[in-house]
Structure formats: structure tokens, C-alpha cells
Motif scaffolding. Sequence first.
Motif, PDB file in Angstrom:
ATOM      1  N   GLN A 314       0.867  -1.171   0.000  1.00  0.00           N
ATOM      2  CA  GLN A 314       0.000   0.000   0.000  1.00  0.00           C
ATOM      3  C   GLN A 314       0.903   1.221   0.000  1.00  0.00           C
ATOM      4  N   GLY A 315       1.052   1.839  -1.164  1.00  0.00           N
ATOM      5  CA  GLY A 315       1.951   2.973  -1.308  1.00  0.00           C
ATOM      6  C   GLY A 315       2.500   3.052  -2.711  1.00  0.00           C
ATOM      7  N   TYR A 316       3.512   3.891  -2.905  1.00  0.00           N
ATOM      8  CA  TYR A 316       4.081   4.116  -4.229  1.00  0.00           C
ATOM      9  C   TYR A 316       5.033   2.991  -4.641  1.00  0.00           C
ATOM     10  N   ILE A 317       5.050   2.716  -5.930  1.00  0.00           N
ATOM     11  CA  ILE A 317       6.075   1.878  -6.547  1.00  0.00           C
ATOM     12  C   ILE A 317       7.062   2.836  -7.192  1.00  0.00           C
ATOM     13  N   THR A 318       8.344   2.719  -6.829  1.00  0.00           N
ATOM     14  CA  THR A 318       9.332   3.713  -7.234  1.00  0.00           C
ATOM     15  C   THR A 318      10.478   3.077  -8.013  1.00  0.00           C
ATOM     16  N   ASN A 319      11.459   3.911  -8.346  1.00  0.00           N
ATOM     17  CA  ASN A 319      12.643   3.417  -9.054  1.00  0.00           C
ATOM     18  C   ASN A 319      13.410   2.385  -8.246  1.00  0.00           C
ATOM     19  N   GLU A 320      13.294   2.434  -6.927  1.00  0.00           N
ATOM     20  CA  GLU A 320      13.952   1.416  -6.096  1.00  0.00           C
ATOM     21  C   GLU A 320      13.368   0.035  -6.386  1.00  0.00           C
ATOM     22  N   ASP A 321      12.058  -0.023  -6.595  1.00  0.00           N
ATOM     23  CA  ASP A 321      11.420  -1.297  -6.953  1.00  0.00           C
ATOM     24  C   ASP A 321      11.892  -1.771  -8.317  1.00  0.00           C
ATOM     25  N   LYS A 322      12.044  -0.837  -9.253  1.00  0.00           N
ATOM     26  CA  LYS A 322      12.558  -1.211 -10.569  1.00  0.00           C
ATOM     27  C   LYS A 322      13.991  -1.728 -10.460  1.00  0.00           C
ATOM     28  N   LEU A 323      14.788  -1.065  -9.621  1.00  0.00           N
ATOM     29  CA  LEU A 323      16.168  -1.494  -9.427  1.00  0.00           C
ATOM     30  C   LEU A 323      16.229  -2.906  -8.852  1.00  0.00           C
ATOM     31  N   GLU A 324      15.360  -3.219  -7.904  1.00  0.00           N
ATOM     32  CA  GLU A 324      15.323  -4.568  -7.339  1.00  0.00           C
ATOM     33  C   GLU A 324      14.909  -5.593  -8.383  1.00  0.00           C
ATOM     34  N   ALA A 325      13.995  -5.200  -9.262  1.00  0.00           N
ATOM     35  CA  ALA A 325      13.576  -6.120 -10.323  1.00  0.00           C
ATOM     36  C   ALA A 325      14.727  -6.392 -11.284  1.00  0.00           C
ATOM     37  N   ILE A 326      15.497  -5.350 -11.597  1.00  0.00           N
ATOM     38  CA  ILE A 326      16.609  -5.509 -12.541  1.00  0.00           C
ATOM     39  C   ILE A 326      17.773  -6.253 -11.914  1.00  0.00           C
ATOM     40  N   MET A 327      18.142  -5.880 -10.682  1.00  0.00           N
ATOM     41  CA  MET A 327      19.324  -6.444 -10.042  1.00  0.00           C
ATOM     42  C   MET A 327      19.075  -7.781  -9.355  1.00  0.00           C
ATOM     43  N   GLU A 328      17.857  -7.942  -8.809  1.00  0.00           N
ATOM     44  CA  GLU A 328      17.588  -9.114  -7.977  1.00  0.00           C
ATOM     45  C   GLU A 328      16.477 -10.005  -8.515  1.00  0.00           C
ATOM     46  N   GLY A 329      15.856  -9.579  -9.630  1.00  0.00           N
ATOM     47  CA  GLY A 329      14.801 -10.405 -10.221  1.00  0.00           C
ATOM     48  C   GLY A 329      13.487 -10.363  -9.484  1.00  0.00           C
ATOM     49  N   ALA A 330      13.265  -9.348  -8.639  1.00  0.00           N
ATOM     50  CA  ALA A 330      12.003  -9.244  -7.911  1.00  0.00           C
ATOM     51  C   ALA A 330      10.838  -9.142  -8.888  1.00  0.00           C
ATOM     52  N   GLY A 331       9.851  -9.973  -8.682  1.00  0.00           N
ATOM     53  CA  GLY A 331       8.673  -9.961  -9.542  1.00  0.00           C
ATOM     54  C   GLY A 331       8.697 -10.990 -10.645  1.00  0.00           C
ATOM     55  N   LYS A 332       9.865 -11.503 -10.979  1.00  0.00           N
ATOM     56  CA  LYS A 332       9.950 -12.514 -12.039  1.00  0.00           C
ATOM     57  C   LYS A 332       9.515 -13.865 -11.486  1.00  0.00           C
ATOM     58  N   GLY A 333       8.658 -14.532 -12.212  1.00  0.00           N
ATOM     59  CA  GLY A 333       8.211 -15.849 -11.793  1.00  0.00           C
ATOM     60  C   GLY A 333       7.175 -15.847 -10.693  1.00  0.00           C
ATOM     61  N   VAL A 334       6.654 -14.689 -10.316  1.00  0.00           N
ATOM     62  CA  VAL A 334       5.618 -14.645  -9.293  1.00  0.00           C
ATOM     63  C   VAL A 334       4.339 -15.252  -9.861  1.00  0.00           C
ATOM     64  N   ALA A 335       3.832 -16.248  -9.173  1.00  0.00           N
ATOM     65  CA  ALA A 335       2.637 -16.949  -9.648  1.00  0.00           C
ATOM     66  C   ALA A 335       1.458 -16.613  -8.734  1.00  0.00           C
ATOM     67  N   ALA A 336       0.632 -17.612  -8.449  1.00  0.00           N
ATOM     68  CA  ALA A 336      -0.541 -17.400  -7.619  1.00  0.00           C
ATOM     69  C   ALA A 336      -0.131 -16.992  -6.205  1.00  0.00           C
ATOM     70  N   VAL A 337      -0.921 -16.136  -5.608  1.00  0.00           N
ATOM     71  CA  VAL A 337      -0.675 -15.629  -4.263  1.00  0.00           C
ATOM     72  C   VAL A 337      -1.789 -16.099  -3.344  1.00  0.00           C
ATOM     73  N   ASP A 338      -1.429 -16.468  -2.108  1.00  0.00           N
ATOM     74  CA  ASP A 338      -2.439 -16.826  -1.106  1.00  0.00           C
ATOM     75  C   ASP A 338      -2.990 -15.540  -0.504  1.00  0.00           C
ATOM     76  N   TRP A 339      -4.173 -15.158  -0.891  1.00  0.00           N
ATOM     77  CA  TRP A 339      -4.745 -13.895  -0.449  1.00  0.00           C
ATOM     78  C   TRP A 339      -5.504 -14.023   0.868  1.00  0.00           C
ATOM     79  N   GLY A 340      -5.624 -15.229   1.393  1.00  0.00           N
ATOM     80  CA  GLY A 340      -6.294 -15.406   2.676  1.00  0.00           C
ATOM     81  C   GLY A 340      -7.811 -15.340   2.560  1.00  0.00           C
ATOM     82  N   PRO A 341      -8.514 -15.556   3.648  1.00  0.00           N
ATOM     83  CA  PRO A 341      -9.982 -15.546   3.613  1.00  0.00           C
ATOM     84  C   PRO A 341     -10.531 -14.131   3.460  1.00  0.00           C
ATOM     85  N   GLU A 342     -11.721 -14.042   2.906  1.00  0.00           N
ATOM     86  CA  GLU A 342     -12.389 -12.747   2.804  1.00  0.00           C
ATOM     87  C   GLU A 342     -12.922 -12.341   4.164  1.00  0.00           C
ATOM     88  N   VAL A 343     -13.001 -11.028   4.358  1.00  0.00           N
ATOM     89  CA  VAL A 343     -13.531 -10.502   5.617  1.00  0.00           C
ATOM     90  C   VAL A 343     -15.026 -10.220   5.462  1.00  0.00           C
TER      91      VAL A 343
END
Length: 343
Positions: A314-343
Motif C-alpha cells: 500500500q503505497g508508491y512503486i518507485t525506481n527502487e522497486d525497478k532497481l530490485e527487479a533488474i538487479m535481484e529479479g524481484a517480480g519474475k516468476g511470481v505466480a498465484a498468491v495466497d490472499w487469505g480468507p475474505e472478511v
Amino acid sequence: MAIFRDATPSKVFNDRPTAYGRSVPKSSARHLVGIEPFDRSSTPPPYSGPASTSSVNIPNRQPQPKGPQKYPGLPLLDYRLYSPPLFELSSDKTSIKTSAPYLSANATALVSLIRSLATVPPKPQVHITGKRGRRVDFAVKLNLMSLLVPEDPKQRMDYLRCVGEGEVAFRGGAKPSADPDVGEGGVEAWARRFVEDPAGVKSFMLERVVANLDINWLEGQIRSAVAALNYKGHVNVAFPVTHSSVVVQNPGKLTSFFTTLFSGKNRYEVVKAVWPFATHRNGEPGRKCVVQSEETWWREWRDPIRYAISQKRQGYITNEDKLEAIMEGAGKGVAAVDWGPEV
């Protein structure tokens, strides 16, 4: 907050305006609030900022910068123009407003202000929110303003335009109209009409708009990426635009409330600072983007967006996030997420 959405012809200019004698081609494209068609073969000259400060030496005073201050990683703009003296920023960050008396009494001062404040763009953004019931699972934002400002100032495409003949707009009345018309008089003629208007309550507005950004294509890519994360909640994708208007109001009077209540306010909404994302709409031949295309932007930000949503950010996605994606592969291969039960 202004968003990109369908708008009726009474709320936007048609595609036959003039801007200081230059014609803008006619287009049958559907208009969106905050978005304006732009189809020119040549790039207009960049607009200069306000006059530089005096070079006279004044004892015990720090020298003032003669031009825009450079901030590494940010577009080269004069950011002082977003908060000029005697103006107040609205709580939703969409507009600045002033009741400075001299701007309602001096047409030359008003024109100078409009020309200066037209040299900085609005701040388009994309907001992506996912909710299930009362729970907000993610709410991320991205700033798109850098896509309007090239590194080389000579490549800028922004320009100032006025309402043209036959266009419906607020031309000094309480309701939109196609009259009066000032011909080729431009901003100067409209400023004179505003200053000479004897109305008890009146306002003059400069609107900053974005042209030729394909938000429908971007929204489709975003929704597909969210769906790939196995998200089943309600997804909202919005494109709000902040810092999009400048309003000059005549000084308040004791009768202002009653004047507005019974006779309305004379509104002058006849000038726009157009900031094109590209020369043409997406898919049209000869299209040239100011910085990069929607497809290139999406390739660069797809993984950071996907990763942030998967982390329930919850917040901004910035150049730091892009840098992590480029340098560390953050976001690559992310598949289904366990979103938990609905409230």
C-alpha cells in the motif's frame, strides 16, 4: 480528483482550436477528461520559464538560481512554479488558487502568470487497488509525469492553446457557451475580457492536460497481471491527474456569497497547457513518443508492479522497486498468491 474518463462535448474543447494562430488538426477521437488530442508534424518551440532574477549583488542575501534547479532522477523543471507566492494548493492536490487583487486588475500580469505556469506539466498517475469486502488487499500508485518531459528540452512538445471558434466552454459566463469569440486574440484577449468584466464574482483558469496516452491499453495490461496472481477481489484501475489547474479568483466581497447564489460566477476556462505523451494516438502511423511508448513503459514496470501487488503493498512503486527487479529479479516468476480468507 480529476481522472481519465469519458466526457461530454460541453466539458471539453473540440479538436478545432487555435493556439496563438496555430491550427490544431480536426479529429474524431473520443475525448477523455484530462486527455487532449494532439496531431502535429512539427514540434513546437519549448516555452521558457519566468524571467531570471536580477544579477545585482545584494549584501547578506544568498544568490537566487537563474533557472530550474536540477534534481538527479527527476525531470528538469522549475518546481517553484507548482507553488507560486499567494497561491494555495487544494487538499486533493489537483489545483492551486489565488485571490491576489493584481491578477484580476492587470491583464499583462495575468498573461505573464499563465505563460509561466504552463511551462510545467500536470502529474498523471496510475492507482491500482484491490478490495474484498471491507479489506483493502493492495493499493499501489505510480507517477507517470516523467513520461511527458524529455531529457533534451529541445524535444519538448508542450504548447498553449485557446478555445476555438464554435467550441463549447466557459467563456465568461455561468454556463458553457460557444460565444463570445476573440478570434486570433489568444490568451491576451481573454485576459483583457476577464480584467474588464465587472462581475462581482469571476474566475480565470489554466488547465494542464495530457494528450495521447493510451490508458485503455495500460489498464488492460494491469488487469491481466493482477488476474495472473489469482486475485478474485474487485480491482480498480484509475488514472488521476494532480496539479492540473490554476485558478485566479477576484478578491472576495461581502456580497460574493449572494452574488454567486443568485447570479452565478463568471468563469473563464478557455486556456489549456497541452502536454502530449506522443504526437499521435496509439496505433496511428508516424507516432513518436516524447520519452517512451506504453509498451516500453510496461515492460520496465511489469515486474515491479507484479511484485508489489503480490506483497500486498500500500503505497508508491518507485525506481527502487525497478532497481530490485533488474538487479535481484524481484517480480519474475511470481505466480498465484495466497490472499487469505475474505472478511
